[in-house]
Design a protein around this motif. Structure first.
Motif, PDB file in Angstrom:
ATOM      1  N   ILE A  69       0.851  -1.191   0.000  1.00 46.74           N
ATOM      2  CA  ILE A  69       0.000   0.000   0.000  1.00 46.74           C
ATOM      3  C   ILE A  69       0.887   1.241   0.000  1.00 46.74           C
ATOM      4  CG2 ILE A  69      -1.822   1.253   1.208  1.00 46.74           C
ATOM      5  CD1 ILE A  69      -2.881  -1.353   2.257  1.00 46.74           C
ATOM      6  N   ARG A  70       0.693   2.066  -0.998  1.00 46.24           N
ATOM      7  CA  ARG A  70       1.503   3.282  -1.111  1.00 46.24           C
ATOM      8  C   ARG A  70       0.833   4.409  -0.334  1.00 46.24           C
ATOM      9  NH1 ARG A  70       2.411   5.721  -6.928  1.00 46.24           N
ATOM     10  NH2 ARG A  70       0.253   6.366  -6.741  1.00 46.24           N
ATOM     11  N   THR A  71       1.622   5.124   0.452  1.00 46.01           N
ATOM     12  CA  THR A  71       1.036   6.235   1.204  1.00 46.01           C
ATOM     13  C   THR A  71       0.719   7.376   0.239  1.00 46.01           C
ATOM     14  OG1 THR A  71       3.198   7.158   1.771  1.00 46.01           O
ATOM     15  CG2 THR A  71       2.250   5.565   3.319  1.00 46.01           C
ATOM     16  N   LEU A  72      -0.101   8.277   0.709  1.00 48.76           N
ATOM     17  CA  LEU A  72      -0.699   9.336  -0.108  1.00 48.76           C
ATOM     18  C   LEU A  72       0.272  10.001  -1.097  1.00 48.76           C
ATOM     19  CD1 LEU A  72      -3.202  11.081  -0.613  1.00 48.76           C
ATOM     20  CD2 LEU A  72      -2.459  12.544   1.260  1.00 48.76           C
ATOM     21  N   ASP A  73      -0.007   9.828  -2.381  1.00 48.33           N
ATOM     22  CA  ASP A  73       0.832  10.394  -3.437  1.00 48.33           C
ATOM     23  C   ASP A  73       0.095  11.581  -4.041  1.00 48.33           C
ATOM     24  OD1 ASP A  73       2.875  10.740  -5.243  1.00 48.33           O
ATOM     25  OD2 ASP A  73       2.280   9.100  -6.544  1.00 48.33           O
ATOM     26  N   VAL A  74      -0.094  12.608  -3.228  1.00 48.99           N
ATOM     27  CA  VAL A  74      -0.880  13.761  -3.662  1.00 48.99           C
ATOM     28  C   VAL A  74       0.002  14.734  -4.452  1.00 48.99           C
ATOM     29  CG1 VAL A  74      -0.418  14.932  -1.486  1.00 48.99           C
ATOM     30  CG2 VAL A  74      -2.406  15.590  -2.795  1.00 48.99           C
ATOM     31  N   VAL A  77      10.456   1.412  -0.559  1.00 48.58           N
ATOM     32  CA  VAL A  77      10.622   2.679  -1.262  1.00 48.58           C
ATOM     33  C   VAL A  77      10.255   2.508  -2.730  1.00 48.58           C
ATOM     34  CG1 VAL A  77      12.437   4.196  -2.186  1.00 48.58           C
ATOM     35  CG2 VAL A  77      12.377   3.665   0.259  1.00 48.58           C
ATOM     36  N   MET A  78       9.513   3.474  -3.235  1.00 43.96           N
ATOM     37  CA  MET A  78       9.254   3.485  -4.662  1.00 43.96           C
ATOM     38  C   MET A  78      10.417   4.185  -5.330  1.00 43.96           C
ATOM     39  SD  MET A  78       5.552   4.382  -5.970  1.00 43.96           S
ATOM     40  CE  MET A  78       5.465   4.079  -7.716  1.00 43.96           C
ATOM     41  N   VAL A  79      11.065   3.512  -6.239  1.00 43.05           N
ATOM     42  CA  VAL A  79      12.184   4.158  -6.929  1.00 43.05           C
ATOM     43  C   VAL A  79      11.609   4.755  -8.203  1.00 43.05           C
ATOM     44  CG1 VAL A  79      14.482   3.884  -7.893  1.00 43.05           C
ATOM     45  CG2 VAL A  79      13.782   2.492  -5.937  1.00 43.05           C
ATOM     46  N   GLU A  80      11.393   6.062  -8.152  1.00 38.94           N
ATOM     47  CA  GLU A  80      10.751   6.721  -9.300  1.00 38.94           C
ATOM     48  C   GLU A  80      11.352   8.094  -9.579  1.00 38.94           C
ATOM     49  OE1 GLU A  80       6.554   7.338  -8.674  1.00 38.94           O
ATOM     50  OE2 GLU A  80       6.811   7.806  -6.569  1.00 38.94           O
ATOM     51  N   THR A  81      12.466   8.387  -8.930  1.00 32.24           N
ATOM     52  CA  THR A  81      13.184   9.629  -9.258  1.00 32.24           C
ATOM     53  C   THR A  81      14.627   9.237  -9.591  1.00 32.24           C
ATOM     54  OG1 THR A  81      13.969   9.996  -6.997  1.00 32.24           O
ATOM     55  CG2 THR A  81      11.835  10.944  -7.563  1.00 32.24           C
ATOM     56  N   ASN A  84       6.649   5.009 -14.484  1.00 26.53           N
ATOM     57  CA  ASN A  84       5.901   6.142 -15.049  1.00 26.53           C
ATOM     58  C   ASN A  84       6.608   7.446 -14.690  1.00 26.53           C
ATOM     59  OD1 ASN A  84       4.121   4.106 -15.560  1.00 26.53           O
ATOM     60  ND2 ASN A  84       2.678   4.657 -13.956  1.00 26.53           N
ATOM     61  N   ASP A  85       6.927   7.582 -13.413  1.00 24.22           N
ATOM     62  CA  ASP A  85       7.628   8.797 -12.988  1.00 24.22           C
ATOM     63  C   ASP A  85       9.115   8.723 -13.266  1.00 24.22           C
ATOM     64  OD1 ASP A  85       5.738  10.668 -12.097  1.00 24.22           O
ATOM     65  OD2 ASP A  85       5.326   9.438 -10.335  1.00 24.22           O
ATOM     66  N   LEU A  86       9.700   7.543 -13.142  1.00 23.03           N
ATOM     67  CA  LEU A  86      11.144   7.448 -13.404  1.00 23.03           C
ATOM     68  C   LEU A  86      11.436   7.895 -14.844  1.00 23.03           C
ATOM     69  CD1 LEU A  86      13.883   6.703 -12.214  1.00 23.03           C
ATOM     70  CD2 LEU A  86      13.579   4.394 -13.087  1.00 23.03           C
ATOM     71  N   ASP A 142       7.082  15.864 -19.193  1.00 23.16           N
ATOM     72  CA  ASP A 142       5.806  15.773 -18.485  1.00 23.16           C
ATOM     73  C   ASP A 142       5.013  14.570 -19.007  1.00 23.16           C
ATOM     74  OD1 ASP A 142       3.170  16.058 -17.675  1.00 23.16           O
ATOM     75  OD2 ASP A 142       3.137  18.235 -17.972  1.00 23.16           O
ATOM     76  N   ARG A 143       4.697  13.628 -18.118  1.00 25.59           N
ATOM     77  CA  ARG A 143       4.036  12.404 -18.567  1.00 25.59           C
ATOM     78  C   ARG A 143       2.618  12.626 -19.084  1.00 25.59           C
ATOM     79  NH1 ARG A 143       3.405   9.249 -12.763  1.00 25.59           N
ATOM     80  NH2 ARG A 143       1.529   8.260 -13.502  1.00 25.59           N
ATOM     81  N   GLY A 144       2.025  13.780 -18.802  1.00 24.46           N
ATOM     82  CA  GLY A 144       0.650  14.024 -19.248  1.00 24.46           C
ATOM     83  C   GLY A 144       0.564  14.985 -20.417  1.00 24.46           C
TER      84      GLY A 144
END
Ligand code: PEP
Ligand code: MG
Length: 570
Positions: free
Chosen positions: A329-334, A427-431, A453-455, A463-465
């Motif tokens: 479960i990933r904590t809030l990724d706001v 840890v999410m490795v995304e940077t 996606n973020d990595l 920008d991914r979007g």
């Protein structure tokens, strides 16, 4: 007419366009009809608002719960306030039409509430804004399209697909989705895939080019949209739709099977979810665990924070649905493209590089501890929940989060509440920063999950979007692939499992690389579980190693993509 966009959710949808336009609440053309007329209009609108809102509250109470419905009954009470109404009356006496009176008074209150440093007051600001928008739409007679009541076979055409829109959507009535913005890994794309609805995103001016009721074919695999197709084209696409259905049926043989390569080596195949309800679909699709629960969706489409008990119930529901299988479960990724209005976060120049995810949460321990406590408590029963931190860039972030987690454990201990004392923290490795210090991070956390996606977004500085730079957004770029390879190696050297929960985990072209580098677990959308299992099944270790070696010897993204596309099996 053929329109081109980004194929964001595979499949073919054929149906009739339903255009969802943003409401135009501009009242500058409304003429002042005199005090009595305007006051009469105001009272009439308040009456309609009250009636409609009461019905919505009743619906919500029956479908969701008492607490949620109280948000709406609270709005009725706010608008019924005699002081607020007299202020609107004063504005009308001063020459304002009913619309302007509502706008001025509501905006004044919203600004006042938003400026107070108190969560509850900021939520009131959201409520007043909501009252303003709904009152204006009543006064101007511009109704919103109700997406929950779409006729069967609708192709939803919108500027963007918001989480609140998808909540009410009846999947069986929607043939496909077409939007003007969004990329392959934007949240609208992820939602479309979770619902298994074909989607083409990023079609510029789609709302101007497609008329309501027009016949439309959406090819979410190719990223094309055919407006008003002729008979021949229609027949062709009906045939393709049938072929896809047959392919899906063929994959059924992989349901309930283990995920092994051609030589019987086992890999984990997990699912990504955004709500407890999706956990059931994931389990049914044969997922061996949940590799990513995006908890921010629990915080969206509402006007206040979910309480500890609400969160606890949601996490427990997922833990139970997976019956002992691992649940990450990933904590809030706001932040970034995931806005939560009632948090009153400031608008930023560069939201993807801003005060978001773990950065925001660590600055709001009051809010973060509620989530950590709920997670610890929900893990007590099945002992299958693991916590994952989003957007980590430094060791300090992991240490601070761990410190908060320990604080929560001590609190729960003294309160005598059961919790999982050994809950893993990953840890999410995304940077790029996290990828480059993966060896150091691996010493202080229990697992990694690579968020491609973020990595990809941060490594490529794209920008991914943003549809305009979509071509530059590619996981096949040697920089991204080298990064993935080194993160897996760092995790393995430290003896911790390394999963992947970004969309790349489901790309058949990347599977030989990930297999040969030793990824422990692939986490994909529920709809991609069987196809991914089938792909993994086809590879022998030596073959995968050769393909990986060849691919990593190439120097451009296009070269790598071309080669890997030709190497796909089956
Ligand atoms: C990612 O960044 O790869 C990821 C899985 O998380 P999200 O798409 O929610 O940012
Ligand atoms: Mg991410």
């Amino acid at each position: 007419m053929i329109l081109h966009g980004i194929g964001a959710s595979a499949g073919i949808g054929i149906g009739k366009a339903v255009c969802v336009r943003e409401q135009n609440l501009d009242y500058s053309a409304v003429r002042y009809g005199g005090k009595d007329v305007e006051k009469g209009r105001l009272q009439e609108a308040i009456g309609q608002f009250t009636e409609k809102t009461a019905a919505m509250a009743e619906h919500l109470r029956a479908q969701v719960g008492q607490k949620e419905s109280e948000i709406l009954t609270g709005q009725i009470a706010m608008l019924a306030d005699p002081f607020l109404q007299s202020q609107m009356g004063d504005a009308i006496d001063g020459g304002a039409c009913a619309e302007a009176a509502v706008d001025q008074v509501c905006t004044m209150y919203a600004e006042m509430f938003a400026g107070v440093d108190d969560e509850l007051m900021r939520q009131r600001a959201t409520d007043v804004r909501d009252i303003r928008a709904r009152m204006l739409s009543i006064l101007l007679g511009v109704g919103a399209v109700d997406v929950s009541a779409l006729p069967e076979g609708s192709v939803l055409v919108a500027h963007d697909l918001t989480p609140s829109m998808t909540v009410g959507l009846k999947k069986e009535n929607v043939a496909a989705i077409l939007t003007e913005v969004g990329g392959r890994t934007s949240h609208s794309a992820i939602l479309a895939r979770a619902m298994e609805l074909p989607a083409v995103l990023g079609v510029a001016k789609a709302l101007e080019q497609v008329k309501d009721g027009e016949s439309v074919i959406v090819d979410g695999t190719e990223g094309t949209v055919i407006v008003a197709p002729d008979q021949l084209t229609r027949a062709d696409y009906l045939g393709r739709q049938e072929a896809l259905r047959a392919e899906k049926e063929r994959l059924e043989v992989y349901r309930g099977k283990e995920t092994v390569d051609a030589e019987g080596r086992r890999f984990g195949l997990y699912a990504n979810i955004g709500s407890p309800a999706e956990a059931a679909a994931a389990a049914e699709a044969g997922a061996e665990g949940i590799g990513l629960f995006r908890t921010e969706f629990l915080f969206m489409d509402r006007t206040s924070l979910p309480s500890e008990v609400e969160q606890y119930e949601a996490y427990l529901a997922v833990s139970r649905a997976m019956a002992g299988k691992e649940v990450i479960i990933r904590t809030l990724d706001v932040g970034g493209d995931k806005a939560i209005d009632y948090l009153g976060m400031e608008k930023e120049e560069n939201p993807f590089l801003g005060h978001r995810a773990i950065r925001y949460c660590l600055d709001r321990p009051d809010l973060y501890k509620v989530q950590l406590r709920a997670l610890l408590r929900a893990g007590a029963e099945g002992r299958n929940i693991k916590i994952m931190l989003p957007l980590v860039t430094s060791l300090e972030e992991v240490r601070t989060a761990r410190g908060l987690l320990e604080k929560c454990k001590a609190e729960l201990e003294s309160e005598g509440l059961p919790y999982d004392k050994d809950m893993a923290l990953g840890v999410m490795v995304e940077t790029p920063a996290a990828a480059l210090i993966a060896d150091l991070l691996a010493q202080e956390c229990d697992f990694f999950s690579i968020g491609t996606n973020d990595l990809t977004q941060y490594t490529m500085a794209v920008d991914r979007g943003n549809a305009k730079v979509e071509k530059l957004y590619t996981t096949f770029h040697p920089a991204v692939l080298r990064s993935i390879r080194s993160v897996i190696a760092a995790g393995r050297a430290a003896g911790i499992p390394v999963g992947m929960c970004g969309e790349a985990a489901a790309d058949p072209r990347l599977i030989p690389l990930l297999l040969s580098w030793g990824l422990s677990e692939f986490s994909v959308s529920a709809s991609a579980v069987l196809a991914t299992r089938a792909q993994i099944h086809r590879w022998r270790a030596e073959e995968a190693r050769q393909v990986a070696q060849e691919a990593m010897g190439l120097s451009t993204a296009a070269g790598v993509e071309g080669y890997l596309s030709s190497a796909v099996k089956g």
